[in-house]
Design an enzyme around this catalytic site. Structure first.
Site, PDB file in Angstrom:
ATOM      1  N   THR A 122       0.985  -1.481   0.139  1.00  0.00           N
ATOM      2  CA  THR A 122       0.101   0.131   0.300  1.00  0.00           C
ATOM      3  C   THR A 122       0.596   1.507  -0.133  1.00  0.00           C
ATOM      4  O   THR A 122       2.328   1.070   0.256  1.00  0.00           O
ATOM      5  CB  THR A 122      -1.027  -0.187   1.148  1.00  0.00           C
ATOM      6  OG1 THR A 122      -1.674  -1.466   1.064  1.00  0.00           O
ATOM      7  CG2 THR A 122      -1.316   1.020   1.162  1.00  0.00           C
ATOM      8  N   ASN A 182      -4.237  -3.209  -2.074  1.00  0.00           N
ATOM      9  CA  ASN A 182      -4.414  -4.593  -0.793  1.00  0.00           C
ATOM     10  C   ASN A 182      -2.914  -5.337  -1.190  1.00  0.00           C
ATOM     11  O   ASN A 182      -2.077  -4.352  -0.693  1.00  0.00           O
ATOM     12  CB  ASN A 182      -5.309  -5.740  -1.089  1.00  0.00           C
ATOM     13  CG  ASN A 182      -5.882  -5.982  -0.062  1.00  0.00           C
ATOM     14  OD1 ASN A 182      -5.489  -5.889   0.943  1.00  0.00           O
ATOM     15  ND2 ASN A 182      -5.978  -7.136   0.710  1.00  0.00           N
ATOM     16  N   ASP A 214     -10.425  -8.229   2.124  1.00  0.00           N
ATOM     17  CA  ASP A 214     -11.364  -6.827   2.793  1.00  0.00           C
ATOM     18  C   ASP A 214     -12.082  -6.848   3.816  1.00  0.00           C
ATOM     19  O   ASP A 214     -12.133  -6.404   4.987  1.00  0.00           O
ATOM     20  CB  ASP A 214     -10.235  -5.049   3.064  1.00  0.00           C
ATOM     21  CG  ASP A 214      -8.995  -5.245   2.954  1.00  0.00           C
ATOM     22  OD1 ASP A 214      -8.341  -6.214   3.337  1.00  0.00           O
ATOM     23  OD2 ASP A 214      -8.415  -4.002   2.440  1.00  0.00           O
ATOM     24  N   GLY A 249       1.102  -0.469   5.920  1.00  0.00           N
ATOM     25  CA  GLY A 249       1.235  -1.623   6.895  1.00  0.00           C
ATOM     26  C   GLY A 249       0.081  -2.265   7.574  1.00  0.00           C
ATOM     27  O   GLY A 249      -0.044  -2.886   9.044  1.00  0.00           O
TER      28      GLY A 249
END
Ligand code: DON
Length: 585
Positions: A395, A415, A437, A486
């Site tokens: 990301t 992603n 997600d 992260g």
């Protein structure tokens, strides 16, 4: 149970009933770890006045930072630069974000101090239903949720660029996209993280000739460092967006090409799904912390709410009087509690009702604070709640300030590394794998170990819950723009970054600081190798924390700052990534 816990935490404040209390131990509270009565920050929350007179850009790649300055040099503002940097990253850092993905753009317009959150998160196609991602036994089929077109939501990034140009920028989209188009056509030098990401996704990229042709080439291998990587197809796609705006991507011949290719490869996208995509403007989450105003990401990000909980918890302690380790302990305990709530309540705000006012209220935080023992870790299983996320790294975040004080904090993503790995022939970009997600099946963990329920189910048109947390930190004298990639660790990185900025650290120090992280479950403090000395690790262990202090480093934080008192403008880029670049001019 969820509502019960929320209510229980509030009850503590009223001294009427209790949340689970940590066990009493021989370790007594140091006197100054006692919570102060109130968060007095609210009364003094500042706003931004004046202009910095200089611009600052910090991003994951020097060529993207350059693209931003090029556009500023042509008379563009921070929002034009946000397009230029974002599009350049789509070219030079496709493992992290791109035209086939989405993101969040936190903006501050200097002319009227308007602060707005542009939500360009992907949406679930209309045919989405949990059975699409299950195997014949009804279990989550991880391959379908992270590889190939079934894992891809409808992208938001092209719509965001067009929206920014139309509503906030000064230049036509064609000018803001020009540096990225040039980079795609002329190429850029292959660097370590780019080559490694492609190598790590080789088995998936090899499944589709279109993906293999783009990233593996004739050799069938990842490109080698130092070679020039060209992507003329992406240049053509960006030109289409430059000339026709969002319609060039979401409607007509190009949209049909995307939908046809996705369906031929087993996905469900339709031209209607693409035509229906819209960015959303949302009110940011704002909170006041020790005289600073924090402006941050609302749902469908979980970041702002978790950040509000953690900062509200810490606001009740006199941190300046604490030694480092009691302070670290309280910070970890705040993380533990915020992450417990993270997956419980949150989803797409267009469809899901959420107790946002309660979760972000200082009163709720006071209840959580009351459940923290000043010198003992609370075992996570004593706090009711759900399971955890784990980290990963693909990301991107960039921070921009222009000379007028327009600000942009942008975190965007496909992603996982190179998203779904699926490239529609001739387009030059990978589709995201953001569908992972979602809580695709209730209780089944996603790639980050996250579970969830109905609030984050993959329903048609919904946006999946995110951790991306682009934020502003606004004080009497200093203003900061901050964020990082992260995965689930984004939120604790931004949290620690804000604490450091508020403590007076430079943007560069904030980006470089060693990091630690707790996410409720697993009940472990993760620490970068240099985050704690051996004695400090032992001190945490003595308080009952389980510490893993031998983890790899994580994150790629990019920060810009402005000190309104002395007129300085600064940038800080994460030294963990060799290509990251912060410049002021
Ligand atoms: O939106 C999210 O929370 C994730 N898709 C972000 C993924 C991520 O940060 C991966 N690595 N750094």
């Amino acid at each position: 149970m969820k509502q019960t816990f929320l209510a229980a935490a509030l009850c503590v404040v009223l001294a009427a009933c209790g949340v689970p209390q940590p066990p009493a131990t021989a370790n007594q509270a140091p006197p100054d770890a006692t919570p102060a009565a109130t968060n007095d920050g609210a009364a003094r929350a500042p706003s931004i006045t004046g202009r910095p007179g200089k611009a600052a850009i910090a991003s994951a790649h020097a060529l993207a930072t350059d693209a931003g300055f090029e556009v500023l040099g042509k008379g563009g503002n921070a929002f034009d630069a946000a397009i230029a940097v974002g599009a350049a990253l789509a070219v030079v850092e496709p493992q992290s974000s791109g035209i086939g993905g989405g993101g969040f753009f936190l903006l501050r317009r200097a002319s009227d101090d308007r602060q707005v959150f542009l939500d360009a998160r992907e949406t679930a196609p209309a045919a989405s239903r949990p059975e699409l991602w299950t195997d014949p036994q009804g279990k989550l089929d991880r391959d379908k949720s992270i590889n190939g077109p079934l894992s891809a939501g409808i992208p938001g990034e092209p719509a965001a660029f067009a929206w920014l140009a139309q509503h906030y920028g000064k230049l036509p989209l064609s000018e803001s996209l020009a540096p990225a188009i040039r980079l795609a056509r002329d190429g850029f030098p292959v660097y370590g993280r780019f080559a490694k990401s492609i190598a790590s996704r080789k088995p998936v990229l090899s499944r589709w000739p279109s993906s293999a042709a783009l990233y593996l080439g004739e050799s069938g291998e990842a490109p080698v460092e130092g070679a020039v990587f060209r992507n003329p197809d992406l240049a053509t796609t960006l030109e289409l967006i430059a000339s026709k705006g969002a319609d060039g991507f979401y409607k007509g011949e190009f949209a049909k090409r995307l939908a046809d290719a996705v369906q031929a490869a087993g996905g469900t996208w339709t031209i209607e799904d693409l035509a229906a995509y819209q960015v959303r403007e949302r009110e940011p989450i704002t909170l006041d912390y020790r005289g600073w105003r924090i402006v941050t990401a609302p749902p469908p990000s979980s970041g702002g709410i978790a950040l509000a909980e953690m900062l509200n918890i810490l606001a009740g302690y006199d941190l300046a009087k604490l030694e480092r380790m009691p302070r670290v302990h309280l910070t970890i305990e705040a993380m533990r509690r915020a992450y417990r709530d993270r997956a419980e309540y949150l989803g797409d705000p267009d469809y899901v009702k959420m107790p946002i006012a309660e979760l972000t209220s200082p009163l709720y935080a006071a209840g959580l604070r009351a459940s923290i023992h000043p010198s003992r870790a609370t075992p996570s299983d004593m706090l009711p709640g759900y399971m955890p996320p784990v980290e990963a790294e693909h990301t991107t975040h960039y921070s921009i300030m222009d000379a007028d004080g327009n600000l942009a904090a942008v975190t965007k993503t496909v992603n996982l590394a190179l998203g779904s790995g699926f490239v529609v022939e001739g387009t030059g970009f990978v589709l995201n794998n953001e569908m992972d997600d979602f809580a695709l099946l209730p209780g089944q963990p996603n790639a980050f170990g996250l579970v969830g329920g109905d609030a984050n189910a993959p329903k048609p048109g919904h946006r999946p819950l995110s951790s991306m947390t682009p934020s502003f930190v606004i004080g009497e004298d200093r203003v900061g723009v901050i964020g990082t990639p992260g995965g689930s660790r984004i939120i604790t990185m931004v949290f620690e970054g804000i604490l450091a900025f508020v403590d007076g650290q430079s943007a560069q120090q904030v980006a470089a600081n060693p990091r630690y992280h707790h996410q409720y479950l697993p009940d472990v403090v993760s620490a970068e190798p240099n985050a704690f000395t051996r004695d400090e690790t032992r001190a945490l262990q003595d308080m009952g924390h389980i510490v893993n202090d031998a983890e790899r480093t994580w994150g790629l934080m990019n920060v810009v700052g402005w000190n309104r008192k002395d007129g300085t403008v600064e940038g800080g880029s994460d030294p963990r990534e060799e290509m990251s670049s912060a410049r002021v001019q």
